[in-house]
Write an enzyme that holds these catalytic residues in place. Structure first.
Site, PDB file in Angstrom:
ATOM      1  N   LYS A   1      -0.331  14.441   0.809  1.00 51.30           N
ATOM      2  CA  LYS A   1      -1.689  14.668   0.300  1.00 51.30           C
ATOM      3  C   LYS A   1      -1.944  16.154   0.018  1.00 51.30           C
ATOM      4  O   LYS A   1      -2.956  16.532  -0.539  1.00 51.30           O
ATOM      5  CB  LYS A   1      -2.722  14.107   1.274  1.00 51.30           C
ATOM      6  CG  LYS A   1      -2.737  12.563   1.320  1.00 51.30           C
ATOM      7  CD  LYS A   1      -3.736  12.063   2.347  1.00 51.30           C
ATOM      8  CE  LYS A   1      -3.793  10.542   2.499  1.00 51.30           C
ATOM      9  NZ  LYS A   1      -4.603   9.864   1.459  1.00 51.30           N
TER      10      LYS A   1
ATOM     11  N   LYS B   1      -9.535  13.749   4.005  1.00 46.23           N
ATOM     12  CA  LYS B   1      -8.699  12.552   4.031  1.00 46.23           C
ATOM     13  C   LYS B   1      -7.708  12.730   5.164  1.00 46.23           C
ATOM     14  O   LYS B   1      -7.656  13.787   5.785  1.00 46.23           O
ATOM     15  CB  LYS B   1      -7.959  12.356   2.699  1.00 46.23           C
ATOM     16  CG  LYS B   1      -7.202  13.603   2.216  1.00 46.23           C
ATOM     17  CD  LYS B   1      -6.598  13.405   0.822  1.00 46.23           C
ATOM     18  CE  LYS B   1      -7.613  13.446  -0.292  1.00 46.23           C
ATOM     19  NZ  LYS B   1      -7.646  12.265  -1.118  1.00 46.23           N
ATOM     20  N   ARG B   2      -6.899  11.705   5.464  1.00 47.15           N
ATOM     21  CA  ARG B   2      -5.870  11.874   6.470  1.00 47.15           C
ATOM     22  C   ARG B   2      -5.025  13.111   6.154  1.00 47.15           C
ATOM     23  O   ARG B   2      -4.797  13.421   4.984  1.00 47.15           O
ATOM     24  CB  ARG B   2      -4.968  10.633   6.514  1.00 47.15           C
ATOM     25  CG  ARG B   2      -5.643   9.417   7.091  1.00 47.15           C
ATOM     26  CD  ARG B   2      -5.970   9.614   8.540  1.00 47.15           C
ATOM     27  NE  ARG B   2      -4.758   9.753   9.294  1.00 47.15           N
ATOM     28  CZ  ARG B   2      -4.486   9.105  10.410  1.00 47.15           C
ATOM     29  NH1 ARG B   2      -5.379   8.263  10.917  1.00 47.15           N
ATOM     30  NH2 ARG B   2      -3.350   9.285  11.053  1.00 47.15           N
TER      31      ARG B   2
ATOM     32  N   LYS C   1     -15.199   7.551  -4.624  1.00 47.99           N
ATOM     33  CA  LYS C   1     -16.492   7.820  -3.980  1.00 47.99           C
ATOM     34  C   LYS C   1     -17.060   9.157  -4.456  1.00 47.99           C
ATOM     35  O   LYS C   1     -18.256   9.278  -4.748  1.00 47.99           O
ATOM     36  CB  LYS C   1     -16.337   7.861  -2.459  1.00 47.99           C
ATOM     37  CG  LYS C   1     -15.782   6.596  -1.824  1.00 47.99           C
ATOM     38  CD  LYS C   1     -15.391   6.876  -0.354  1.00 47.99           C
ATOM     39  CE  LYS C   1     -14.543   5.767   0.227  1.00 47.99           C
ATOM     40  NZ  LYS C   1     -13.879   6.176   1.497  1.00 47.99           N
TER      41      LYS C   1
ATOM     42  N   HIS D   1       0.792  -1.233   0.000  1.00 49.47           N
ATOM     43  CA  HIS D   1       0.000   0.000   0.000  1.00 49.47           C
ATOM     44  C   HIS D   1       0.817   1.272   0.000  1.00 49.47           C
ATOM     45  O   HIS D   1       0.244   2.361   0.048  1.00 49.47           O
ATOM     46  CB  HIS D   1      -0.917   0.043   1.222  1.00 49.47           C
ATOM     47  CG  HIS D   1      -2.106  -0.854   1.133  1.00 49.47           C
ATOM     48  ND1 HIS D   1      -3.278  -0.463   0.535  1.00 49.47           N
ATOM     49  CD2 HIS D   1      -2.304  -2.114   1.556  1.00 49.47           C
ATOM     50  CE1 HIS D   1      -4.161  -1.450   0.603  1.00 49.47           C
ATOM     51  NE2 HIS D   1      -3.586  -2.474   1.219  1.00 49.47           N
TER      52      HIS D   1
ATOM     53  N   THR E   1      -9.102   6.094  -2.565  1.00 49.41           N
ATOM     54  CA  THR E   1     -10.430   5.543  -2.819  1.00 49.41           C
ATOM     55  C   THR E   1     -11.503   6.608  -2.649  1.00 49.41           C
ATOM     56  O   THR E   1     -12.575   6.495  -3.230  1.00 49.41           O
ATOM     57  CB  THR E   1     -10.757   4.358  -1.870  1.00 49.41           C
ATOM     58  OG1 THR E   1     -10.393   4.718  -0.528  1.00 49.41           O
ATOM     59  CG2 THR E   1     -10.004   3.108  -2.302  1.00 49.41           C
TER      60      THR E   1
END
Ligand code: PLP
Length: 823
Positions: free
Chosen positions: A560, A554-555, A666, A362, A662
């Site tokens: 990110k 998100k985290r 969504k 991952h 992911t």
């Protein structure tokens, strides 16, 4: 209760009677004095009863057919709430709503009462949850194995703009979905030593005598597939002491000492991710990993022996999937069980282990690749370390036998890292012990072959394969967006519910119909109003629902790039202030996400978001044009409210760093347009949806790599952008932190002189892409055409598709034919 006690005339009456029965005999209340939580429990228990018959049926069917079973081992299962999920998959949602309403209770309120099972951090844990649902829907015989963390992941509060970690208490009122199985218990050992026993035939046997043993107790949660297709089991282990109370110590007056063993043992299943910035924290994490692995392998070998009676058939009947390296010690534990306990010859044990095991990678981030100090492993798992040394020696010898002597190569494929104090490399261990190693998006898999596993891949070229992630449409479309789901069913028929992967594609022509687009947009509008209401209740901030809802949830992690989005926010704020008469397109920036408790930089990013929020939300110049909210405690339930309300989905990680993502799927499924980099599964989304229906910007993974080699000092790109200079300058000078003007000096200097994540380098491209967003928003026909296209072309990102590929390529289990709906 027998049926004669029930009025079975209508399903609603029947269900109502069942709920009242549970309320009275399981909860011990009557309707007149029941609290909402009592009603929740009664409804959950009534629903659970409906699962049980299917559950029995599923497991006896699998036993009878002696089918191959899939075992999904994961330290995380981010399942969220189950009430609506179970009702919906059982086809009981409308019946339950009606029944509750006749009992004077609103189903929506009960939905909100259920605590989130926050047994995961983010994408990896949520993937495990989506996979469990898809495996049940596809009627694969699958078991999830994990840990029943008493307190899960921490609950995030925002205090004075900073993240505060609070204890999660999801089990305080019990958990109506699970079954405690005290009779399913295994002993898991730690520490001690290994002795060599000479046997009569001249051979020898290693016997591990652990110093400490802990009991693993099973808690089973049924997982139901769509239309009750099958019910599988998520088995979570709880740690208990061998002896709960040492009575002799207690009687001697040592009341605390008498329970010390209990506390030590139980700490294993207390929290997800104990802070690992201390040695004790690291050790606890390794104890958790081994605890999960040992209990699960003992359990699955027991079942296998009961059903099949011999170990030779293991690879034909058992497929073990390791979700990341967290459970990678399974490779070694399997060897120990087969060789030491079941007395199989070493070679044979190894081929059975490899043939039964597969591993999903991952992350490529070097700091996230697990490795354990040899000294710790030796202290905690001495027999396992021996086995690792033996495996490593064989592995290296085999290479030498193939005439491979390149020292650098042997070093890089070794199970032991020699450079920074000796450590066991869990990634290499998982690679060596598995017949399949998969990445989670096409780009990620390609980079995996080129970077972390470059050498191992050259030695074993058939092992690496790709399985692009997916999400379950039952939860992430049907449950979270009933309005849009209704519209889709009205438009395309029931096929949308049964085969969304193919049916959604039929939506494409409707993108051209104005009337349809308007209905589609109306669904979004309602979802935005629901989210705005939630934000008003939570934060006391009013959102303008006609503005673009620009969402980044998100985290919190530097890769990110929440910082890139915050810089855009500041630049936009300054642009509006400099020129308030221009026709600006109103924006609401929505952020949410947790930072790891020991990740200082991420926590500072949360503070910055809140500082910017306070400043711009209070500035009348930008009123009605720009707002920023940071919603606390991001979890599955919050995601379920936010995602269907998003107009714009921020997927802006530094290219090459997000394995898949992911939430990108969504959002797009629910029709948000993506602003994103060519990273992770965004690349495949762009192929499916068309770049013209997204806003792709920024450097590619290759360009990032090239720039990294050149310099991380960004003075050159900053010098070229006045806008960026001004935004950085304002943050650095304390415009948003007048109470502590130097709060962000280091943060900004980091961006200027050591920008690992290319925030500055991508800023101008991002700004330009954002102005394209504004332009399209001003042409509603174009915007909503793109939105409809996103929904229509997301079919491929169903986790049913992903699981079908795992089943075919990795597990080699045939998919049973899909049953026609039972209704
Ligand atoms: C889907 C999901 C994630 C994964 O989000 P990414 O943006 O892909 O990292 C994380 N947390 C929750 C609660 C989710 O539902």
């Amino acid at each position: 209760m027998n049926d004669s006690q029930l009025d079975t005339d209508s399903p609603v009456e029947h269900f109502k009677a069942l709920i009242l029965y549970k309320l009275r005999y399981a909860v011990g209340k009557d309707p007149a004095n029941a609290y909402e939580h009592d009603w929740f429990e009664a409804l959950a228990l009534a629903t659970r009863d409906q699962l049980i018959d299917h559950w029995e049926e599923s497991s006896t069917q699998v036993d009878r057919q002696a089918a191959k079973r899939v075992y999904y081992l994961s330290l995380e299962f981010l399942i969220g709430r189950l009430l609506i999920d179970n009702l919906s998959n059982l086809g009981l949602l409308d019946i339950a709503r009606q029944a509750m309403s006749e009992l004077g209770v609103e189903l929506e309120r009960l939905r909100e009462i259920e605590p989130d099972a926050a047994l995961g951090n983010g994408g990896l844990g949520r993937l495990a949850a989506c996979f469990m649902e898809s495996m049940a829907t596809l009627r694969l015989a699958a078991h999830g194995y994990g840990i029943r963390y008493e307190h899960g992941l921490f609950r995030q509060a925002i205090i004075d703009g900073w993240q505060a970690e609070q204890t999660e208490t999801w089990l305080d009122f019990g958990n109506p979905w699970e079954f405690e199985r005290p009779e399913v218990a295994y002993r898991v050992g730690f520490g001690g030593g290994v002795t060599n026993h000479e046997l009569d035939d001249g051979s020898s046997r290693q016997v591990w005598q652990p110093l400490e043993t802990v009991r693993a107790i099973a808690y089973d949660t049924p997982v139901v597939g769509w239309r009750g297709a099958a019910v599988n089991t998520l088995r979570l282990w709880r740690a208990r002491a061998e002896e709960n109370l040492q009575l002799d110590r207690f009687n001697a007056g040592d009341h605390f000492g008498a329970v010390a063993g209990e506390v030590r043992a139980e700490s294993i299943s207390q929290v997800l991710y104990p802070a690992d910035d201390t040695e004790a924290g690291q050790e606890l994490r390794l104890r958790q990993e081994y605890f999960l692995v040992s209990a699960s392998l003992q359990d699955l070998l027991d079942r296998h022996m009961r059903l099949h009676g011999d170990l030779q058939s293991l690879p034909d009947k058992v497929a073990i999937q390791l979700n990341d390296t967290h459970p990678a010690i399974a490779v070694v534990e399997m060897m120990r069980l087969l060789v030491d306990e079941h007395r199989l010859p070493w070679e044979q044990a190894w081929s059975l282990t490899v043939a039964s095991t597969a591993y999903t990678n991952h992350t490529l981030l070097p700091e996230a690749l697990e490795s354990w100090p040899v000294a710790l492993m030796e202290r905690l798992l001495p027999r396992h370390l021996q086995i690792i040394y033996l495996l490593n020696a064989e592995h290296i010898d085999a290479l030498r036998a193939k005439d491979i002597h390149d020292f650098q190569l042997l070093r890089s494929v070794s199970l032991i890292e020699e450079d920074h104090g000796r450590r066991v490399r869990m990634g290499n261990l998982a690679f060596l012990g598995a017949h399949s190693i998969n990445g989670v998006s096409a780009l990620h898999t390609r980079l995996m072959r080129d970077t972390v596993f470059r050498d191992l891949h050259r030695l074993y070229p058939n092992r690496v394969n790709n399985k692009t992630n997916g999400v379950t449409f039952r939860r992430w479309l049907f449950q979270v967006n009933p309005g849009l789901t209704h519209l889709l069913v009205d438009t395309l028929g029931e096929a949308v519910l049964e085969e969304p992967e193919t049916a959604l594609a039929q939506l494409e022509p409707y993108a051209e119909r104005k009337a349809f687009r308007e209905e589609y947009a109306l669904c979004r509008q309602r979802n935005k109003e629901a989210l705005a209401e939630r934000v008003r209740l939570l934060l006391g901030i009013n959102l303008d629902t006609s503005a673009i809802f620009d969402v980044h949830v998100k985290r919190i992690h530097e890769y990110k790039r929440q910082l890139l989005n915050l810089l855009h926010t500041v630049a936009l704020y300054q642009a509006i202030r400099n020129d308030p008469t221009t026709e600006w397109v109103p924006r609401v920036k929505i952020f949410a996400g947790k930072a790891a408790a020991s990740y200082w930089q991420a926590k500072l990013i949360i503070k910055l978001a809140n500082d910017i929020s306070r400043t711009i939300n209070g500035d009348p110049t930008v009123h009605g044009l720009l707002k920023l909210v940071f919603i606390p405690n991001y979890n599955v339930s919050l995601a379920e409210t936010i995602i269907p309300a998003a107009d714009l989905s921020e997927q802006i990680s530094t290219a090459g760093m997000e394995a898949s993502g992911t939430s990108n799927m969504k959002f797009a499924l629910n029709g948000a347009l993506t602003i994103g980099t060519l990273d992770g599964a965004n690349v495949e989304m762009a192929e499916q949806v068309g770049e013209q229906n997204m806003f792709i910007f920024g450097m590619t993974a290759q360009q990032v790599e090239a720039r990294r080699r050149l310099a991380l000092d960004m003075s050159d790109v900053v010098a070229d952008s006045e806008r960026l200079q001004a935004a950085l300058g304002a943050i650095r000078d304390g415009v948003f932190s007048p109470d502590d003007p130097s709060r962000y000096v280091d943060l900004v200097d980091g961006l200027l002189y050591h920008d690992r994540f290319m925030v500055c380098a991508d800023f101008e491209a991002y700004w330009t892409a954002q102005r394209q967003v504004d332009k399209r928003w001003l042409k509603p026909n174009d915007w909503w055409r793109s939105a409809v296209f996103n929904t229509a072309r997301m079919g491929w990102f169903s986790s049913d598709r992903t699981i079908s590929e795992y089943a075919r390529d990795i597990w080699q289990v045939p998919l049973p034919p899909r049953t026609p709906p039972q209704q």
